[in-house]
Design a protein around this motif. Structure first.
Motif, PDB file in Angstrom:
ATOM      1  N   ALA A   1     -11.416   5.484   3.471  1.00  0.00           N
ATOM      2  CA  ALA A   1     -10.699   6.128   2.362  1.00  0.00           C
ATOM      3  C   ALA A   1     -10.632   7.643   2.550  1.00  0.00           C
ATOM      4  N   LYS A   2     -11.722   8.253   3.007  1.00  0.00           N
ATOM      5  CA  LYS A   2     -11.746   9.706   3.228  1.00  0.00           C
ATOM      6  C   LYS A   2     -10.783  10.110   4.349  1.00  0.00           C
ATOM      7  N   ASP A   3     -10.763   9.323   5.418  1.00  0.00           N
ATOM      8  CA  ASP A   3      -9.908   9.653   6.558  1.00  0.00           C
ATOM      9  C   ASP A   3      -8.436   9.347   6.308  1.00  0.00           C
ATOM     10  N   ASN A   4      -8.155   8.619   5.248  1.00  0.00           N
ATOM     11  CA  ASN A   4      -6.785   8.215   4.916  1.00  0.00           C
ATOM     12  C   ASN A   4      -6.553   8.473   3.429  1.00  0.00           C
ATOM     13  N   PRO A   5      -6.381   9.744   3.039  1.00  0.00           N
ATOM     14  CA  PRO A   5      -6.338  10.086   1.615  1.00  0.00           C
ATOM     15  C   PRO A   5      -5.212   9.424   0.825  1.00  0.00           C
ATOM     16  N   ASP A   6      -4.162   8.962   1.482  1.00  0.00           N
ATOM     17  CA  ASP A   6      -3.080   8.288   0.767  1.00  0.00           C
ATOM     18  C   ASP A   6      -3.337   6.795   0.586  1.00  0.00           C
ATOM     19  N   MET A   7      -4.458   6.318   1.108  1.00  0.00           N
ATOM     20  CA  MET A   7      -4.786   4.899   1.037  1.00  0.00           C
ATOM     21  C   MET A   7      -5.685   4.667  -0.180  1.00  0.00           C
ATOM     22  N   GLY A   8      -5.394   3.687  -0.948  1.00  0.00           N
ATOM     23  CA  GLY A   8      -6.244   3.353  -2.089  1.00  0.00           C
ATOM     24  C   GLY A   8      -7.519   2.662  -1.644  1.00  0.00           C
ATOM     25  N   TRP A   9      -8.495   2.619  -2.548  1.00  0.00           N
ATOM     26  CA  TRP A   9      -9.798   2.026  -2.237  1.00  0.00           C
ATOM     27  C   TRP A   9      -9.670   0.550  -1.868  1.00  0.00           C
ATOM     28  N   THR A  10      -8.863  -0.193  -2.595  1.00  0.00           N
ATOM     29  CA  THR A  10      -8.712  -1.617  -2.317  1.00  0.00           C
ATOM     30  C   THR A  10      -8.160  -1.846  -0.911  1.00  0.00           C
ATOM     31  N   MET A  11      -7.191  -1.031  -0.504  1.00  0.00           N
ATOM     32  CA  MET A  11      -6.649  -1.158   0.848  1.00  0.00           C
ATOM     33  C   MET A  11      -7.710  -0.782   1.877  1.00  0.00           C
ATOM     34  N   ALA A  12      -8.497   0.243   1.607  1.00  0.00           N
ATOM     35  CA  ALA A  12      -9.570   0.632   2.531  1.00  0.00           C
ATOM     36  C   ALA A  12     -10.561  -0.523   2.705  1.00  0.00           C
ATOM     37  N   GLU A  13     -10.890  -1.214   1.623  1.00  0.00           N
ATOM     38  CA  GLU A  13     -11.778  -2.379   1.714  1.00  0.00           C
ATOM     39  C   GLU A  13     -11.158  -3.469   2.594  1.00  0.00           C
ATOM     40  N   ARG A  14      -9.874  -3.725   2.411  1.00  0.00           N
ATOM     41  CA  ARG A  14      -9.191  -4.736   3.224  1.00  0.00           C
ATOM     42  C   ARG A  14      -9.240  -4.376   4.701  1.00  0.00           C
ATOM     43  N   VAL A  15      -9.047  -3.095   5.001  1.00  0.00           N
ATOM     44  CA  VAL A  15      -9.070  -2.623   6.390  1.00  0.00           C
ATOM     45  C   VAL A  15     -10.461  -2.834   6.994  1.00  0.00           C
ATOM     46  N   VAL A  16     -11.504  -2.521   6.243  1.00  0.00           N
ATOM     47  CA  VAL A  16     -12.875  -2.708   6.739  1.00  0.00           C
ATOM     48  C   VAL A  16     -13.173  -4.192   6.946  1.00  0.00           C
ATOM     49  N   VAL A  17     -12.752  -5.035   6.014  1.00  0.00           N
ATOM     50  CA  VAL A  17     -12.990  -6.479   6.145  1.00  0.00           C
ATOM     51  C   VAL A  17     -12.349  -7.011   7.430  1.00  0.00           C
ATOM     52  N   GLU A  18     -11.115  -6.607   7.710  1.00  0.00           N
ATOM     53  CA  GLU A  18     -10.460  -7.081   8.936  1.00  0.00           C
ATOM     54  C   GLU A  18     -11.148  -6.509  10.176  1.00  0.00           C
TER      55      GLU A  18
END
Length: 175
Positions: free
Chosen positions: A29-46
């Motif tokens: 989320a910090k490295d991608n400020p335009d990304m929401g928290w839910t999307m950041a979680e999805r990215v980590v899960v994958e």
């Protein structure tokens, strides 16, 4: 949010404790400020699913999508978390970065990776495995893996070498 999975389906979030999962997600989320928290979680899960499949040593010729690579990068930045994860999964998965090149993107390569993830019992968030210009999310990761990049495979844990002997005393020290 509570995630309910069908019997026999693995939960990648369970590969990390909740605090570690939150720390890695915060990095995305910090490295991608335009990304929401839910999307950041999805990215980590994958990213976790990818590492799980790569670490077991049975799959060759796999690579993350550019979006999923962002989750892998965040895991790698948390070195203690990543080391422990790889140890629990069976092998350390090294990263060989390649500069992004949409011409190198090979959908068959990504399809093979998604099939390996599904075969390992994880559901695949297909939206995050689309090509480099997926129209879903932009990420800061500046690499794109492809079949011709470095091998993504587990490596045996190196055995610690004994400490080198101390240097011999110099002529001045012996005088």
């Amino acid at each position: 949010m509570t995630l309910t999975l069908e019997p026999g389906v693995r939960d990648a979030r369970a590969l990390l404790n909740p605090d570690d999962f939150m720390a890695v997600t915060a990095t995305v989320a910090k490295d991608n400020p335009d990304m929401g928290w839910t999307m950041a979680e999805r990215v980590v899960v994958e990213g976790l699913k990818f590492v799980a499949v790569a670490a077991d040593g049975t799959e060759r010729g796999i690579a993350p999508s550019r979006v999923v690579d962002e989750g892998w990068h965040a895991l790698i930045l948390h070195t203690a978390i990543y080391k422990g994860l790889c140890e629990r999964l069976g092998g350390f998965v090294h990263h060989y970065p390649e500069p992004p090149d949409s011409g190198r993107y090979d959908p068959e390569f990504i399809d093979r990776t998604m099939a390996a993830i599904e075969a390992a019992g994880f559901p695949v968030d297909q939206e995050l495995w689309r090509g480099p210009d997926n129209g879903i999310v932009e990420v800061s990761a500046s690499c794109q893996h492809a079949p011709n990049c470095g091998p993504i495979q587990p490596m045996p844990t190196p055995q610690c070498l004994p400490d080198p002997p101390p240097p011999a005393p110099s002529a001045q020290q012996t005088a």
